[in-house]
Enzyme design. Structure first.
Site, short mmCIF file in Angstrom:
data_model
loop_
_atom_site.label_atom_id
_atom_site.label_comp_id
_atom_site.label_asym_id
_atom_site.label_seq_id
_atom_site.Cartn_x
_atom_site.Cartn_y
_atom_site.Cartn_z
CG ASP A 21 -1.99 -1.12 1.13
OD1 ASP A 21 -1.97 -1.90 0.17
OD2 ASP A 21 -2.82 -1.22 2.06
CG ASP A 59 -6.66 -0.11 1.26
OD1 ASP A 59 -6.99 -1.28 1.48
OD2 ASP A 59 -7.04 0.85 1.98
CG HIS A 61 -11.33 0.82 0.24
ND1 HIS A 61 -11.32 -0.50 0.61
CD2 HIS A 61 -10.45 1.45 1.08
CE1 HIS A 61 -10.48 -0.66 1.62
NE2 HIS A 61 -9.92 0.50 1.92
CG HIS A 65 -14.82 -0.14 1.81
ND1 HIS A 65 -14.11 -0.12 2.98
CD2 HIS A 65 -14.74 -1.41 1.33
CE1 HIS A 65 -13.60 -1.32 3.20
NE2 HIS A 65 -13.97 -2.11 2.21
CG HIS A 94 -8.57 5.05 2.83
ND1 HIS A 94 -9.58 4.86 3.76
CD2 HIS A 94 -8.04 3.82 2.61
CE1 HIS A 94 -9.63 3.59 4.08
NE2 HIS A 94 -8.71 2.93 3.41
CE LYS A 119 -4.08 -4.33 1.20
NZ LYS A 119 -4.82 -3.31 1.96
CB CYS A 164 -2.12 -2.89 5.19
SG CYS A 164 -3.86 -2.37 5.03
#
Ligand code: VGL
Ligand code: ZN
Length: 214
Positions: A21, A59, A61, A65, A94, A119, A164
């Site tokens: 990330d 990351d 989203h 989310h 984010h 993810k 993470c």
């Protein structure tokens, strides 16, 4: 088993570098900027050329989310709520799919990545770990990728140490990989003691943490 320096030649065969990330939103100025997050980038660029397998994560989203405080009535960023599968920290919006914030930091060299894995796409489950979503059972496919590449050891670096990186390292250890987390190549959010808790959990899972050189 003798332990050499984690970066010693010879110990690198069958090792994968997992770069977690390193995205604009987790760097200073980003929506969820981690203090000093950009400082680790030159070191990671040097490291990534030295491993036979490199995997970068993002990351990623959807706007709706569940981890976004903005999607809840009276949701406040950094508050903890019950998400059904366990505790969930509410975050500022984010790493929204396709946004600038979700992109890799411009200084991060990722052209040589063997694999980029995203993810956190399921709107109903957060995913800190690069291996499983936060229900701890839905896999991302990374385990299979590493096994078919004959990897037995993973080096986890990136952002953030206490979320993470921590979840990725613990899951990797749980799956039977040898795991090293060199803290010089990571930075933490450190929310209410989360860094100390993450170190404890990683150590308890058998992860080798390399303390910062400072
Ligand atoms: C992360 C909080 C929310 C991370 C991702 O990459 O550590 N932290 N989403
Ligand atoms: Zn996230």
């Amino acid at each position: 088993m003798t332990k050499g320096h984690w970066l010693e030649s010879g110990s690198k065969s069958r090792s994968a570098l997992l770069v977690i990330d390193v995205q604009n939103d987790f760097c200073p100025g980003g929506a969820l900027g981690v203090p000093g997050g950009d400082e680790i980038i030159p070191g990671i660029n040097l490291l990534s050329g030295r491993f036979p397998v490199t995997v970068f994560t993002q990351d990623w989203h959807p706007q709706d989310h569940l981890s976004f405080a903005s999607n809840r009535e009276e949701g406040v960023p950094f508050e903890v709520v019950d998400a059904g599968y366990g505790e969930q920290v509410l975050w500022p919006d984010h790493c929204v799919q396709g946004s600038h914030g979700a992109g890799f930091h411009a200084d991060l060299c990722h052209d040589m990545a063997d694999m980029v894995i995203r993810k956190g796409m399921n709107p109903a489950i957060d995913s800190y770990s690069a291996f499983f979503e936060n229900d701890r059972i839905t896999p991302t496919g990374l385990e299979g990728y590493l096994r078919t590449r004959d990897v037995e050891r993973v080096i986890c670096v990136g952002l953030a140490t206490d979320f993470c990186v921590h979840y990725t390292a613990v899951d990797a250890a749980r799956l039977g990989f040898q795991v090293v987390v060199p803290e010089d190549y990571c930075r933490a959010i450190d929310l209410d003691g989360s860094l100390a808790a993450a170190r404890g959990a990683m150590t308890g899972a058998g992860v080798e943490i390399i303390a910062p050189a400072d």
